[in-house]
Design a protein around this motif. Structure first.
Motif, PDB file in Angstrom:
ATOM      1  N   ARG A  32      -6.607   2.019 -10.571  1.00  0.00           N
ATOM      2  CA  ARG A  32      -6.738   0.562 -10.669  1.00  0.00           C
ATOM      3  C   ARG A  32      -5.545  -0.038 -11.398  1.00  0.00           C
ATOM      4  O   ARG A  32      -4.923  -0.994 -10.937  1.00  0.00           O
ATOM      5  N   TYR A  74       2.410   1.734  -3.351  1.00  0.00           N
ATOM      6  CA  TYR A  74       1.368   2.115  -4.308  1.00  0.00           C
ATOM      7  C   TYR A  74       0.980   3.581  -4.136  1.00  0.00           C
ATOM      8  O   TYR A  74       0.886   4.343  -5.110  1.00  0.00           O
ATOM      9  N   PHE A 121      -7.848  -4.849  -3.190  1.00  0.00           N
ATOM     10  CA  PHE A 121      -6.408  -4.973  -3.398  1.00  0.00           C
ATOM     11  C   PHE A 121      -5.920  -6.161  -2.577  1.00  0.00           C
ATOM     12  O   PHE A 121      -5.866  -6.088  -1.342  1.00  0.00           O
ATOM     13  N   VAL A 173      -6.215  -7.359  -8.289  1.00  0.00           N
ATOM     14  CA  VAL A 173      -6.909  -6.081  -8.147  1.00  0.00           C
ATOM     15  C   VAL A 173      -8.272  -6.237  -8.816  1.00  0.00           C
ATOM     16  O   VAL A 173      -8.363  -6.468 -10.019  1.00  0.00           O
ATOM     17  N   TRP A 210       0.828  -1.207   0.000  1.00  0.00           N
ATOM     18  CA  TRP A 210       0.000   0.000   0.000  1.00  0.00           C
ATOM     19  C   TRP A 210       0.862   1.257   0.000  1.00  0.00           C
ATOM     20  O   TRP A 210       0.608   2.183  -0.768  1.00  0.00           O
ATOM     21  N   ALA A 215      -2.347  -0.048  -9.377  1.00  0.00           N
ATOM     22  CA  ALA A 215      -2.336  -1.033  -8.291  1.00  0.00           C
ATOM     23  C   ALA A 215      -1.896  -2.402  -8.793  1.00  0.00           C
ATOM     24  O   ALA A 215      -1.302  -3.191  -8.047  1.00  0.00           O
TER      25      ALA A 215
END
Length: 232
Positions: free
Chosen positions: A198, A117, A223, A208, A114, A201
């Motif tokens: 999206r 990202y 996710f 995803v 995370w 990710a």
């Protein structure tokens, strides 16, 4: 004896050559070098994240590479919050460069994915489409002791091991709110941002899922850490 000496020399030369070659491999391409949150993303990144699932110490070291003030988290002991759903190598994420509607428990590689990202895909996408950054994220949680889709039987969901996070909406620094339920089909900046969020990710998470996958994900991104390239 002469053959043995030649073999030893050849092995030594090969070893020295490999050592020199290995030293020239950038750390973000080297599968055995430690992962850092600002390492450029490569196909090796996911492989490294997966291998941190069973290496608590190395994962926490990687999380510690986040610049000061950009991640607020607490390492947790292994525990079983619900019968049949033990958690290991987990942390509680309180916040990062964004605020969350609630803190959440995550397997350490999920927390690391995370942060990477957010820094390398989410914020650049917001700046590109809106000229401002994401200030807060609304999520629907990470841990839930259940099977996939809440079925009575079948395999356990990634949420049962805190290896997935469901994201419903983003709020920008200028106050605008972008939600999947309202704006996924938007033909303007909001829709374009969500689709780029999206796609970005997919460079980090194993799977995803969003509105393009099925109706169950119409209002959120899932996710998850399992797998390597399910991107819908």
């Amino acid at each position: 004896m002469r053959f043995l000496l030649v073999l030893i020399v050849l092995i030594a030369v090969a070893g020295a050559t490999w050592w020199q070659f290995e030293e020239q491999i950038p750390s973000h391409w080297h599968p055995w070098k430690p992962l850092s949150v600002d390492d450029p993303l490569t196909p090796v990144t996911k492989w490294k994240l997966h291998h941190l699932a069973d290496d608590r110490e190395a994962c926490l070291v990687a999380l510690d590479t986040a610049p000061e003030g950009t991640l607020r988290m607490t390492p947790l002991d292994d525990h079983e919050p619900a019968p049949g759903c033990p958690l290991s190598n987990v942390v509680r994420v309180h916040g990062s460069d964004v605020e969350f509607n609630a803190s959440f428990v995550a397997r350490c590689p999920l927390a690391l994915a995370w942060v990477m990202y957010e820094r390398q895909r989410l914020q650049p996408a917001a700046e590109a489409h809106f000229g401002t950054r994401v200030a807060s994220v609304e999520h629907y949680g990470s841990f839930a002791c259940r099977n996939v889709y809440g079925r009575e039987s079948g395999r356990r969901s990634e949420h049962a091991t805190a290896e997935a996070l469901d994201i419903g909406a983003f709020r920008l620094e200028d106050g605008r709110r972008v939600s999947l339920l309202e704006h996924w089909d938007d033909e303007g900046a909001r829709g374009a941002f969500l689709r780029e969020a999206r796609d970005g990710a997919c460079d980090l998470f194993g799977n995803v899922l969003g509105p393009a996958y099925n109706r169950a994900h119409a209002d959120h991104f899932h996710f998850g850490m399992r797998g390597f390239r399910l991107c819908r």
